[in-house]
Design a protein around this motif. Structure first.
Motif, short mmCIF file in Angstrom:
data_model
loop_
_atom_site.label_atom_id
_atom_site.label_comp_id
_atom_site.label_asym_id
_atom_site.label_seq_id
_atom_site.Cartn_x
_atom_site.Cartn_y
_atom_site.Cartn_z
N PRO A 1 -3.59 -7.25 14.33
CA PRO A 1 -4.16 -5.99 14.81
C PRO A 1 -4.86 -6.14 16.15
CG PRO A 1 -4.65 -6.30 12.49
CD PRO A 1 -4.04 -7.58 12.97
N ASP A 2 -4.65 -5.18 17.02
CA ASP A 2 -5.31 -5.14 18.32
C ASP A 2 -6.37 -4.04 18.27
OD1 ASP A 2 -6.14 -5.12 20.92
OD2 ASP A 2 -4.21 -4.56 21.78
N THR A 3 -7.62 -4.46 18.17
CA THR A 3 -8.70 -3.49 18.04
C THR A 3 -9.64 -3.51 19.24
OG1 THR A 3 -10.09 -5.08 16.86
CG2 THR A 3 -8.64 -3.68 15.54
N THR B 1 -11.71 -5.91 9.54
CA THR B 1 -10.45 -5.19 9.40
C THR B 1 -9.31 -5.96 10.03
OG1 THR B 1 -11.61 -3.08 9.40
CG2 THR B 1 -9.25 -3.04 9.89
N ALA B 2 -9.53 -6.45 11.24
CA ALA B 2 -8.48 -7.20 11.93
C ALA B 2 -8.20 -8.53 11.23
CB ALA B 2 -8.87 -7.43 13.39
N PHE B 3 -9.25 -9.22 10.84
CA PHE B 3 -9.08 -10.55 10.26
C PHE B 3 -8.47 -10.49 8.87
CE2 PHE B 3 -10.78 -14.65 8.52
CZ PHE B 3 -10.02 -15.45 9.36
N ARG B 4 -8.58 -9.33 8.21
CA ARG B 4 -7.98 -9.19 6.88
C ARG B 4 -6.48 -9.47 6.92
NH1 ARG B 4 -8.14 -3.51 5.34
NH2 ARG B 4 -10.39 -3.78 5.59
N ALA B 5 -5.82 -9.11 8.03
CA ALA B 5 -4.38 -9.34 8.13
C ALA B 5 -4.04 -10.82 8.06
CB ALA B 5 -3.85 -8.74 9.43
N VAL B 6 -4.88 -11.66 8.67
CA VAL B 6 -4.65 -13.10 8.62
C VAL B 6 -4.78 -13.60 7.19
CG1 VAL B 6 -5.44 -15.35 9.47
CG2 VAL B 6 -5.52 -13.36 10.97
N ARG B 7 -5.87 -13.20 6.53
CA ARG B 7 -6.09 -13.64 5.15
C ARG B 7 -4.98 -13.18 4.22
NH1 ARG B 7 -12.37 -11.86 5.16
NH2 ARG B 7 -13.33 -13.92 5.40
N CYS C 1 -2.40 -15.57 2.24
CA CYS C 1 -2.38 -15.52 0.77
C CYS C 1 -0.97 -15.27 0.26
CB CYS C 1 -3.31 -14.42 0.26
SG CYS C 1 -5.05 -14.87 0.20
N GLN C 2 -0.27 -14.34 0.86
CA GLN C 2 1.09 -14.03 0.43
C GLN C 2 2.02 -15.22 0.64
OE1 GLN C 2 1.81 -10.51 2.78
NE2 GLN C 2 0.95 -9.13 1.22
N ALA D 1 -8.26 -13.06 -3.70
CA ALA D 1 -7.10 -12.52 -3.00
C ALA D 1 -6.98 -11.02 -3.22
CB ALA D 1 -5.83 -13.23 -3.45
N ALA D 2 -7.24 -10.57 -4.45
CA ALA D 2 -7.18 -9.14 -4.73
C ALA D 2 -8.27 -8.40 -3.99
CB ALA D 2 -7.30 -8.91 -6.23
N ALA D 3 -9.44 -8.99 -3.90
CA ALA D 3 -10.57 -8.34 -3.23
C ALA D 3 -10.32 -8.18 -1.75
CB ALA D 3 -11.85 -9.12 -3.48
N ILE D 4 -9.80 -9.22 -1.10
CA ILE D 4 -9.58 -9.11 0.35
C ILE D 4 -8.42 -8.18 0.67
CG2 ILE D 4 -10.64 -11.35 0.79
CD1 ILE D 4 -7.02 -11.18 1.46
N ALA D 5 -7.47 -8.04 -0.25
CA ALA D 5 -6.36 -7.12 -0.01
C ALA D 5 -6.81 -5.67 -0.11
CB ALA D 5 -5.24 -7.39 -1.02
N LEU D 6 -7.84 -5.42 -0.90
CA LEU D 6 -8.31 -4.06 -1.11
C LEU D 6 -9.50 -3.69 -0.24
CD1 LEU D 6 -8.17 -3.99 -5.03
CD2 LEU D 6 -6.57 -2.93 -3.42
N SER D 7 -10.08 -4.68 0.43
CA SER D 7 -11.29 -4.40 1.22
C SER D 7 -11.00 -3.61 2.47
CB SER D 7 -11.98 -5.72 1.59
OG SER D 7 -11.12 -6.51 2.39
#
Length: 298
Positions: A217-219, A227-233, A237-238, A292-298
């Motif tokens: 993400p480019d913010t 929000t941006a760093f969630r994509a890395v996590r 995880c996947q 993993a579930a928490a960071i995907a939903l945060s």
């Protein structure tokens, strides 16, 4: 298969037949991107002569029909050390990580071994068996996750120092490393970065078209937000669960600090962990599933 690939395979097989006749008892291998089905209009050909014992042969690279053929030599004993690294995956969450350091230093040679095929009377047979190929994928994935952890530590320092241009450069580099982790998780070798779009295509199915490297993400201030760093996590995880499997769910207590900026997942030989720089938190399967579930939903 492209015309460039077809022509180079023809030359590789013809050269291998000559080399086999010149060196009785030796095994002739094709290595690298070409062996993995990739070639561009100016690709070289990498062949290796493997002798049973003794000193490696002295050979000279050559040009065949206008295409360079690079010749390499090894003994079976030398390559046996690399096979030893691929016998198992040894990355403990805590304690001696000597095997991981050795594997990371040898990753280029391990990748060569991962791509290698034996050329014998027109046939191409993979050098590694299924278990070795699976262990290579785990080493390669762990290496790319560790690279992401290192880049994240750099980002934390650059944000604190307000070095915006460097921060953006490292963020772009992190996007490449995350994509490499995804390709490794799908069983692709860690070939040079120029092949990453093609490897991402192969990761989705045989003979698929190359894919653009997914961006992060480019913010404006890319890394400085959860929000941006969630994509890395989420993507790491996947990648990890696609290779290791998704742990069974549970209802554990999670420390809110574990979702702080910079924590990334890693899969070790003895279980899951979160890591930020040199700090590591071992997690149970249930804790990792909940995290993993928490960071995907945060």
């Amino acid at each position: 298969m492209t015309p460039w690939h077809t022509e180079r395979l023809r030359i590789a097989h013809a050269t291998a037949a000559v080399l086999a006749a010149e060196h009785p008892g030796a095994q002739i291998r094709l290595e690298g991107a070409l062996a993995h089905g990739l070639a561009h209009a100016r690709s070289d050909i990498d062949l290796r002569i493997v002798t049973p014992a003794g000193q490696p042969l002295r050979v000279v690279s050559q040009v065949v029909d206008g295409i360079r053929v690079d010749l390499h030599t090894s003994t079976a004993e030398e390559l046996g050390e690399l096979h030893g690294l691929l016998a198992s995956f040894d990355l403990p969450r805590e304690g001696d990580v000597a095997a991981f350091r050795t594997a990371r230093r040898s990753l280029s040679d391990l990748t060569t071994l991962r791509t290698a095929v034996v050329l014998d009377q027109g046939e191409q047979n993979p050098v590694l068996d299924k278990n070795e190929t699976d262990q290579y994928a785990r080493w390669a994935l762990a290496d790319r996750v560790q690279a992401a952890i290192s880049l994240t530590e750099d980002l934390l320092g650059l944000i604190e120092a307000r070095q915006r241009l460097a921060e953006q450069l490292v963020w772009q580099r992190l996007a490449v490393v995350v994509a490499q982790a995804e390709a490794a998780a799908a069983g692709q070798p860690l070939l040079g970065e120029k092949w990453l779009p093609a490897l991402l295509g192969l990761a989705t199915g045989p003979d698929q078209a190359p894919r653009a490297i997914p961006t992060l993400p480019d913010t404006g201030r890319p890394f400085g937000t959860e929000t941006a760093f969630r994509a890395v996590r989420t993507r790491l995880c996947q990648a990890l669960t696609s290779r290791w499997g998704t742990p069974e769910p549970g209802d554990p207590a999670l420390d809110p600090a574990w979702s702080g900026l910079g924590w990334l997942p890693q899969r070790c030989s003895d279980g899951w962990a979160l890591q930020r720089g040199d700090d590591l938190i071992p997690l149970t399967d249930a804790q990792f599933h909940a995290w993993a579930a928490a960071i995907a939903l945060s």
